[in-house]
Design an enzyme around this catalytic site. Structure first.
Site, short mmCIF file in Angstrom:
data_model
loop_
_atom_site.label_atom_id
_atom_site.label_comp_id
_atom_site.label_asym_id
_atom_site.label_seq_id
_atom_site.Cartn_x
_atom_site.Cartn_y
_atom_site.Cartn_z
N ASP A 364 0.84 -1.19 0.00
CA ASP A 364 0.00 0.00 0.00
C ASP A 364 0.88 1.25 0.00
O ASP A 364 1.86 1.35 0.75
CB ASP A 364 -0.88 -0.04 1.25
CG ASP A 364 -1.81 1.14 1.34
OD1 ASP A 364 -2.72 1.26 0.51
OD2 ASP A 364 -1.62 1.98 2.25
N GLU A 401 1.84 -0.34 -5.06
CA GLU A 401 0.94 0.77 -5.37
C GLU A 401 1.87 1.98 -5.45
O GLU A 401 2.24 2.58 -4.43
CB GLU A 401 -0.12 0.95 -4.28
CG GLU A 401 -1.11 2.06 -4.63
CD GLU A 401 -2.11 2.31 -3.52
OE1 GLU A 401 -3.27 2.62 -3.84
OE2 GLU A 401 -1.74 2.23 -2.34
#
Length: 718
Positions: A364, A401
């Site tokens: 993330d 990401e």
């Protein structure tokens, strides 16, 4: 109220020169010096070794609890002359077993105050390396429930893996399915024995296997606080939750409520059993991990672990004020390239691979992993490179990401490039614009179909470095993408200010639900268009759970706070949208059957296919890259060693168009799919395509995608 610390009584002996000073801290406890590594609570013969890092503390106390009890049974103040090696505080406690709970009190008394430090000996902190967390209820004075307190737990790691190991499937052959463990099975319609748990998710393996999924990407499964949300739903008055879990409190500990029983050891075993069952079905397990920030929030929030152990080491801070630097958008940013935190991340990833057999990780806001201790973006970030080159993780899938919440955007340029795949945000935006019918998107869509060579062809990268997606947990579902042009997040309690306002969506003529059959049919066609283009693109497709059967969030594009029916999967949709599920299943099977759709390199690989892509328009050899173009056609083929021909037509205009077809000597075109045909004949089973009567052209209806397959003359007539 916690009991007072039990002072350790010294016992001098001839063994003191061996640094094995024994201390009696309570009935049945015997403590010796212990050792500095490994960090955490390590079960050994005769007891448990405890080791925790703190560079700036002057006093550290180990606190032990019986399961479920608020007050400690013993507290052992570490002697820095005996129980400290460098900046590691440690001790060995004999005659204790897994299941015991523990934590640390940490202080810096006797030294001048400094705003960068947040030590508070009144707080019992979680061990950053704890393999499990417990939950103990706190009662208010009136006897009602007032909250929960978390303690670290000594976990028993007994489990029979038999011959299981990570599957190591080629990334180029993967079809990834992102899901939330609780949301996927929590609804009563899931008919699972223990809804919302790891074991319930394992019950859905047959469904995922039949769909053709090769990997599940699980939204965070480590310990977090579901109650960490002060807001309420302004419509219902119901308290909102921290549902998604992107505020981790303990990176090594499985989220206790995802287990069927409130035991840290049992929850760990349940997760292992789930992974083992997925592997038996040929499906990999990828974990979404959050190393960019923690659930401790900003400075005003209470400490639970890192901040109280050594705030200035674990977080990026303003050196003058001690305030958090916030590149995550969540109140704090972890100091990812401090050597201590780098070691923690590597130890954590290795733990999940070796102890839980996971197959990969999605990171993330991974761009934060490339920021230095002052927040500056590093050209060769040590943490990213260490993960990429770690021998234990050598065959583990790494997916970034590649952006953060402060404007850093590294899609196509994420460091250590050959090792890291990336969520391709540009793919998402371009395919949404193209299918919506925006002008000037034909060339961009062609580049995305071909594997985003503009982003991934340099430096030895490949189409499989691009994780292609239309939707993910963050934003609209696919059904909502074609039903809403505006976000509808009022139920989140933030007056619709939260969530992205730039959705690149189209409601097909009416905002939200409608009984207009023409709009309903157009929305279904648009969903099929998205699915066909996504699953036939080079790169790795990622699907959001429930998109294949029309899951809706009622226009909410930031559902992080709803642990209710708005998030939970309604499994009756499976029977109500079976035709749509079959459309997805057949597309996945078609992708698997045609190697030319899964090339692993942009250039010919030794012994691999030489894939050609010839671009056309309505006329052969005349692709229309003009601003007004709303269509494209491509011939994807390989001549040897296994000849294969696919012709894809995409017409996003509001009128039908006639497309010329290439001539194939000795071959004929057959139809695999036409998204304008919503009957069962609209998509065939692979290898059972329908021969075309007309071989020179094909009329693609308005807003449709057509997929043709070349077959040798004899086979096409069979």
């Amino acid at each position: 109220m916690a009991s007072k610390p039990i002072a350790a009584r010294s016992r001098t002996s001839a063994r003191s020169h061996k640094e094995k000073l024994l201390e009696v801290i309570g009935p049945g406890f015997e403590v010796s010096r212990g050792r500095a590594l490994p960090l955490g609570a390590t079960v050994e013969r005769g007891g448990v070794n405890f080791a925790v890092f703190s560079e700036h503390a002057t006093h550290v106390t180990l606190v032990l609890f019986r399961p479920g009890e608020m007050g400690p049974i013993a507290e052992f103040p570490f002697d820095p002359r005996v129980n400290r090696t460098g900046n590691i505080w440690h001790a060995f406690v004999g005659a204790i077993d897994p299941g015991l709970e523990y934590g640390y009190r940490v202080d810096r008394r006797g030294l001048p105050a400094n705003p960068i430090h947040r030590f508070d000996p009144a707080v019992v902190l979680l061990d950053p390396y704890a393999h499990g967390c417990s939950r103990t209820m706190i009662a208010a004075n009136n006897g009602n429930f007032a909250g929960e307190v978390r303690r670290s737990v000594i976990v028993e790691h007994d489990f029979d893996w038999e011959h299981d190991q990570p599957l190591d499937l080629p990334l180029a052959d993967s079809v990834i399915y992102e899901l939330h463990v609780r949301a996927f099975t929590r609804d009563d319609t899931s008919l699972c024995a223990n809804p919302g748990t790891f074991s319930a998710l394992a019950e859905k393996i047959p469904y995922l296997h039949e769909l053709g999924i090769t990997a599940v990407e699980l939204m965070p499964v480590v310990e977090f606080d579901e109650a960490d949300n002060p807001r309420t739903n302004p419509v219902t008055g119901r308290k909102l939750a921290n549902f998604w879990g992107y505020h981790p409190l303990s990176f090594f500990a499985p989220h206790l409520p995802y287990g069927s029983t409130p035991s840290a050891s049992a929850t760990a075993r349940e997760l292992k059993q789930m992974v083992k069952k997925f592997h038996a079905a040929g499906i990999e397990v990828i974990l979404d991990v959050v190393f960019n920030h923690s659930g401790e929030g900003e400075r005003s929030h209470p400490s639970s672990s890192f901040r109280g152990l050594d705030n200035s080491v674990y977080y990026l801070l303003d050196p003058a004020t001690g305030d958090d630097r916030n590149y995550s958008g969540c109140g704090n940013t972890l100091n990812c390239n401090h050597p201590v935190f780098r070691d923690l991340v590597l130890d954590c990833l290795r733990y999940w691979v070796t102890e839980f057999h996971v197959d990969g990780f999605r990171f993330d806001l991974a761009s934060i992993l490339g920021r230095g201790r002052d927040g500056a973006v590093l050209s060769n970030p040590p943490l990213v490179e260490r993960i990429a080159s770690d021998p234990v993780l050598a065959r583990t899938k790494l997916i970034a990401e590649a952006w953060d919440a402060s404007g850093l955007y590294q899609v196509g340029t994420f460091p250590a490039q050959q090792r890291w795949a990336e969520w391709n945000g540009r793919y998402r935006d371009d395919i949404r614009r193209f299918v919506r019918g925006d002008h000037g998107m034909a060339s961009a869509m062609a580049t995305r179909l071909a594997g985003s060579s503009d982003l991934y062809q340099a430096d030895g990268r490949a189409p499989s470095h691009s994780i292609n997606f239309v939707t993910c947990h963050d934003g609209f579902t696919l059904a909502d993408l074609v039903s809403y042009e505006q976000k509808h997040n009022e139920a989140n309690g933030e007056e619709n200010r939260d969530g992205c306002s730039h959705n690149v969506s189209w409601n097909c003529g009416t905002e939200g639900p409608t009984h207009d059959s023409q709009i309903v049919n157009l929305r279904r066609r648009q969903i099929r268009n998205f699915a066909a283009l996504l699953l036939l693109s080079h790169g790795v497709p990622l699907l959001l759970f429930g998109d294949e059967f029309g899951r809706t969030q009622q226009g909410n594009n930031n559902l992080y706070c709803h642990d209710n029916e708005l998030s939970w999967v309604d499994w009756t949709l499976v029977s109500r949208h079976r035709a749509q599920i079959q459309f997805f299943r057949k597309l996945i099977a078609f992708r698997r059957a045609h190697r030319v759709l899964r090339r692993s390199t942009f250039l010919p690989a030794a012994g691999g296919p030489l894939v050609h892509m010839e671009w056309h328009g309505k006329q052969l050899h005349h692709p229309d890259w003009s601003h007004d173009s709303t269509s494209l056609a491509v011939h994807i083929f390989e001549s040897a060693p296994q000849p294969d021909h696919i012709y894809l037509i995409a017409n996003t205009h509001h009128e039908a168009a006639r497309f010329e077809l290439p001539s194939l000597a000795g071959w004929r075109w057959t139809r695999f799919a036409d998204t304008a045909d919503d009957t069962q004949a609209g998509i065939a089973e692979p290898e059972h395509e329908i021969p075309l009567a007309e071989q020179t052209h094909y009329v693609a209806q308005a807003r449709s995608v057509v997929v043709l397959v070349g077959k040798p003359e004899a086979r096409s007539r069979a």
